[in-house]
Write a protein that holds these residues in place. Structure first.
Motif, PDB file in Angstrom:
ATOM      1  N   MET A 241      -5.253  -0.053 -12.932  1.00 37.25           N
ATOM      2  CA  MET A 241      -5.736   1.025 -12.083  1.00 37.25           C
ATOM      3  C   MET A 241      -4.610   2.010 -11.789  1.00 37.25           C
ATOM      4  SD  MET A 241      -8.172  -0.738  -9.196  1.00 37.25           S
ATOM      5  CE  MET A 241      -8.670   0.874  -8.564  1.00 37.25           C
ATOM      6  N   GLU A 242      -4.964   3.287 -11.747  1.00 37.74           N
ATOM      7  CA  GLU A 242      -3.993   4.307 -11.354  1.00 37.74           C
ATOM      8  C   GLU A 242      -4.125   4.551  -9.862  1.00 37.74           C
ATOM      9  OE1 GLU A 242      -2.929   9.037 -11.988  1.00 37.74           O
ATOM     10  OE2 GLU A 242      -4.211   8.019 -13.448  1.00 37.74           O
ATOM     11  N   LEU A 243      -3.092   4.188  -9.123  1.00 41.35           N
ATOM     12  CA  LEU A 243      -3.105   4.338  -7.674  1.00 41.35           C
ATOM     13  C   LEU A 243      -1.920   5.186  -7.227  1.00 41.35           C
ATOM     14  CD1 LEU A 243      -3.913   0.649  -6.592  1.00 41.35           C
ATOM     15  CD2 LEU A 243      -5.513   2.550  -6.872  1.00 41.35           C
ATOM     16  N   GLY A 244      -2.050   5.803  -6.062  1.00 43.90           N
ATOM     17  CA  GLY A 244      -0.939   6.524  -5.474  1.00 43.90           C
ATOM     18  C   GLY A 244      -0.008   5.581  -4.737  1.00 43.90           C
ATOM     19  N   GLY A 245       1.058   6.143  -4.169  1.00 42.27           N
ATOM     20  CA  GLY A 245       2.032   5.298  -3.466  1.00 42.27           C
ATOM     21  C   GLY A 245       2.750   4.390  -4.438  1.00 42.27           C
ATOM     22  N   GLY A 246       3.013   3.153  -3.999  1.00 42.22           N
ATOM     23  CA  GLY A 246       3.661   2.191  -4.879  1.00 42.22           C
ATOM     24  C   GLY A 246       4.591   1.267  -4.136  1.00 42.22           C
ATOM     25  N   VAL A 247       5.473   0.649  -4.910  1.00 47.62           N
ATOM     26  CA  VAL A 247       6.499  -0.245  -4.368  1.00 47.62           C
ATOM     27  C   VAL A 247       7.635   0.606  -3.813  1.00 47.62           C
ATOM     28  CG1 VAL A 247       8.112  -2.105  -4.922  1.00 47.62           C
ATOM     29  CG2 VAL A 247       5.868  -2.009  -6.049  1.00 47.62           C
ATOM     30  N   PHE A 248       8.167   0.207  -2.646  1.00 50.64           N
ATOM     31  CA  PHE A 248       9.270   0.995  -2.088  1.00 50.64           C
ATOM     32  C   PHE A 248      10.289   0.098  -1.391  1.00 50.64           C
ATOM     33  CE2 PHE A 248       5.860   1.506   1.238  1.00 50.64           C
ATOM     34  CZ  PHE A 248       6.454   0.781   2.260  1.00 50.64           C
ATOM     35  N   VAL A 249      11.468   0.645  -1.236  1.00 52.59           N
ATOM     36  CA  VAL A 249      12.510   0.041  -0.414  1.00 52.59           C
ATOM     37  C   VAL A 249      12.384   0.637   0.973  1.00 52.59           C
ATOM     38  CG1 VAL A 249      14.988  -0.236  -0.040  1.00 52.59           C
ATOM     39  CG2 VAL A 249      14.065  -0.275  -2.373  1.00 52.59           C
ATOM     40  N   ALA A 250      12.083  -0.207   1.966  1.00 51.25           N
ATOM     41  CA  ALA A 250      11.959   0.245   3.349  1.00 51.25           C
ATOM     42  C   ALA A 250      13.296   0.090   4.053  1.00 51.25           C
ATOM     43  CB  ALA A 250      10.889  -0.564   4.076  1.00 51.25           C
ATOM     44  N   MET A 251      13.777   1.167   4.681  1.00 48.53           N
ATOM     45  CA  MET A 251      15.008   1.144   5.457  1.00 48.53           C
ATOM     46  C   MET A 251      14.636   1.147   6.935  1.00 48.53           C
ATOM     47  SD  MET A 251      17.253   3.760   3.076  1.00 48.53           S
ATOM     48  CE  MET A 251      15.847   4.855   2.747  1.00 48.53           C
ATOM     49  N   ASN A 252      15.136   0.194   7.682  1.00 46.65           N
ATOM     50  CA  ASN A 252      14.733  -0.014   9.070  1.00 46.65           C
ATOM     51  C   ASN A 252      15.329   1.068   9.960  1.00 46.65           C
ATOM     52  OD1 ASN A 252      13.947  -0.974  11.542  1.00 46.65           O
ATOM     53  ND2 ASN A 252      14.788  -3.034  11.273  1.00 46.65           N
ATOM     54  N   THR A 253      14.470   2.022  10.338  1.00 44.98           N
ATOM     55  CA  THR A 253      14.933   3.162  11.138  1.00 44.98           C
ATOM     56  C   THR A 253      15.138   2.803  12.606  1.00 44.98           C
ATOM     57  OG1 THR A 253      12.672   3.905  11.623  1.00 44.98           O
ATOM     58  CG2 THR A 253      13.692   4.723   9.599  1.00 44.98           C
ATOM     59  N   PHE A 384      -0.162   1.218  -1.494  1.00 48.92           N
ATOM     60  CA  PHE A 384      -0.789   1.825  -2.664  1.00 48.92           C
ATOM     61  C   PHE A 384      -2.265   2.046  -2.369  1.00 48.92           C
ATOM     62  CE2 PHE A 384       0.046  -2.704  -3.185  1.00 48.92           C
ATOM     63  CZ  PHE A 384      -1.213  -3.250  -3.389  1.00 48.92           C
ATOM     64  N   PHE A 385      -2.841   3.042  -3.020  1.00 52.51           N
ATOM     65  CA  PHE A 385      -4.161   3.505  -2.607  1.00 52.51           C
ATOM     66  C   PHE A 385      -4.755   4.407  -3.676  1.00 52.51           C
ATOM     67  CE2 PHE A 385      -0.579   5.705  -0.633  1.00 52.51           C
ATOM     68  CZ  PHE A 385      -0.664   6.950  -1.233  1.00 52.51           C
ATOM     69  N   ARG A 386      -6.065   4.470  -3.696  1.00 52.24           N
ATOM     70  CA  ARG A 386      -6.779   5.482  -4.477  1.00 52.24           C
ATOM     71  C   ARG A 386      -7.023   6.682  -3.566  1.00 52.24           C
ATOM     72  NH1 ARG A 386     -11.513   3.266  -7.866  1.00 52.24           N
ATOM     73  NH2 ARG A 386      -9.989   3.210  -9.548  1.00 52.24           N
ATOM     74  N   ASP A 387      -7.760   6.492  -2.507  1.00 55.61           N
ATOM     75  CA  ASP A 387      -7.823   7.474  -1.424  1.00 55.61           C
ATOM     76  C   ASP A 387      -6.748   7.081  -0.406  1.00 55.61           C
ATOM     77  OD1 ASP A 387      -9.982   9.628  -0.147  1.00 55.61           O
ATOM     78  OD2 ASP A 387      -8.912   8.467   1.386  1.00 55.61           O
ATOM     79  N   PRO A 388      -6.022   8.045   0.166  1.00 53.08           N
ATOM     80  CA  PRO A 388      -4.942   7.677   1.088  1.00 53.08           C
ATOM     81  C   PRO A 388      -5.401   6.923   2.318  1.00 53.08           C
ATOM     82  CG  PRO A 388      -5.301  10.058   1.059  1.00 53.08           C
ATOM     83  CD  PRO A 388      -6.060   9.491  -0.092  1.00 53.08           C
TER      84      PRO A 388
END
Length: 481
Positions: A241-253, A384-388
């Motif tokens: 499936m083609e989805l938006g978003g994805g895997v990310f590195v989260a930095m604790n703000t 990740f999402f199809r619709d945000p």
């Protein structure tokens, strides 16, 4: 094409068969939930809602209220009715914090519900949510279990779950296999096409791929870009499936060093994501350069991250002069992909001055605890999402478990809220343009690659169909005889 059995490899084993405890996505237990409980609704490749056990889910007031209409004469596998009362019971139960559902946030968007008749449920929202159907179909709310069976308690339910899906449980040998057989009362005959399914959780990617390649399984739910590429090279059918978003590195703000936007910007500018793709995914992952994919109506070609080594070093030096050198611990699960991301980032940042990275490997239970208590500097997460909606807003606004980075920005939150409630597609597009601009400026996360909600199958397998967040529909599967 009708009849036969399939052996299917999944990515994880459930801790319970209670639908409230399952996760409706490719990486969790979407296939199992669909098999046991069926679906109220799904979506197609264009993102349009498609109804199954529900006939409609409509709003005439901009998402302030909805009316759910069920198909008449729906039956659970034990012959009892699946009606509006059963839906209300399940949704109220997911909304109860004591249940511990993974989709408490989605269920809590409903303020109240009222049974109109046997097939009609009137829903009042806590706040208008015009696209709430997507929250339902991509969550455990899409699965309705027998209230009577749920009231019998967890142990009894796990031994004999009662749903209205295409399959029912025959046997579950924990940490081994789960055997499912055709539900003769399934509403959409002649589906399911297969008589039996045997599910087995295999966390090791190489083992999953090799088992399908050697004929030891008919199909594998997949999330590994390298496996998908190897399957394609070997001539095995794949579906991603083609989805938006994805895997990310989260930095604790919430704490140093990443409470300073310059530290986040420095790390982002220092990283070469093509080199990371090569190290982690053998160069075959689909990059997440933008928040939305090119097929999305919300696509913008504005890059989320740009490598700029001079900018990175300038910011590292500036922070060091102020007595705030960038030093952090990257907390990773033992999983191959997450650990490889942490190790590659550590290696890339080692070429810069005034920045240091340590890696901490934490088992899943510990990692969940650290995220809940916010006791980490950086970690791998995803959205990740199809619709945000409903996924994007909780990931970057409010004090929700999904907001791993803890970013709190009024402009970002306002843009996300407008994207959720805007009445027209044009208004939504404007809102999500601002979301991407704020994420680029604030840099709470660094997207590394798109998610890979995929399936690898043998050449004689057909009917592979996913919806939502890569949730596979087992009733559509068939094997060529």
């Amino acid at each position: 094409m009708v009849g036969g059995a399939a052996s299917i490899l999944t990515l994880s084993e459930p801790r319970s068969l209670d639908p409230a405890a399952l996760g409706n996505a490719y990486a969790t237990t979407g296939l199992l939930g669909n098999a046991l409980y069926g679906t109220l609704m799904t979506d197609d490749e264009s993102g349009e809602v498609r109804y199954s056990m529900a006939e409609s889910f409509t709003s005439t007031d901009g998402g302030a209220t909805f009316t759910l209409k069920l198909r008449p004469e729906l039956r659970f596998s034990d012959g009892t009715p699946l009606d509006a009362e059963a839906v209300k019971f399940n949704w109220d139960r997911i909304k109860d914090p004591a249940t511990g559902s993974v989709n408490l946030a989605e269920a809590s968007m409903i303020a109240s519900s009222e049974i109109v008749d046997g097939v009609t449920l009137q829903v009042t929202m806590a706040a208008p949510a015009p696209r709430y159907a997507y929250s339902l179909l991509a969550s455990t709310m899409n699965w309705i279990a027998s209230p009577e069976a749920l009231r019998a308690g967890k142990e009894a339910f796990d031994r004999s779950p009662v749903g209205a899906g295409p399959y029912r449980l025959e046997r579950w040998t924990r940490q081994a296999t789960m055997d499912l057989v055709r539900n003769e009362r399934y509403w959409d005959a002649p589906k399911p096409y297969l008589d039996r399914l045997t599910l087995r959780a295999v966390s090791d990617g190489s083992q999953r791929y090799n088992t399908v390649l050697s004929g030891g399984a008919d199909l594998a739910v997949e999330g590994n870009w390298a496996n998908i590429d190897k399957a394609r090279q070997a001539g095995l059918p794949t579906d991603v499936m083609e989805l938006g978003g994805g895997v990310f590195v989260a930095m604790n703000t919430r704490r140093a060093p990443f409470d300073d936007v310059r530290a986040r910007q420095a790390v982002a500018a220092a990283l070469d994501l093509e080199a990371l793709n090569l190290a982690v995914y053998n160069g075959v992952a689909l990059p997440a350069r933008t928040l939305f994919g090119e097929s999305s109506p919300f696509y913008s070609d504005t890059a989320l991250q740009t490598t700029d080594s001079e900018k990175a070093q300038r910011l590292f030096d500036e922070l060091a002069r102020e007595g705030r050198p960038v030093s952090f611990t990257f907390t990773s699960s033992p999983g191959t992909e997450n650990r490889a991301i942490a190790e590659n980032i550590q290696a890339q940042l080692s070429s810069y001055d005034n920045v240091s990275v340590k890696i901490k490997i934490a088992e899943i239970a510990e990692l969940i605890s650290l995220r809940t208590s916010h006791d980490f500097d950086a970690t791998v997460s995803s959205t990740f999402f199809r619709d945000p909606e409903p996924r994007l807003s909780p990931a970057f606004s409010g004090d929700t478990p999904a907001n791993v980075s803890g970013i709190a920005d009024q402009q970002l939150t306002q843009a996300l809220d407008e994207g959720r409630s805007a009445p027209t597609q044009e208004d939504r597009r404007d809102a999500y343009d601002r979301v991407q601009q704020r994420l680029t400026a604030l840099t709470p996360v660094i997207f590394t690659a798109r998610a890979a909600p995929g399936v690898i199958s043998a050449r004689d397998v057909g009917g592979v169909q996913q919806y939502g967040l890569g949730s596979l529909l087992p009733e559509e599967l068939w094997i060529q005889k």
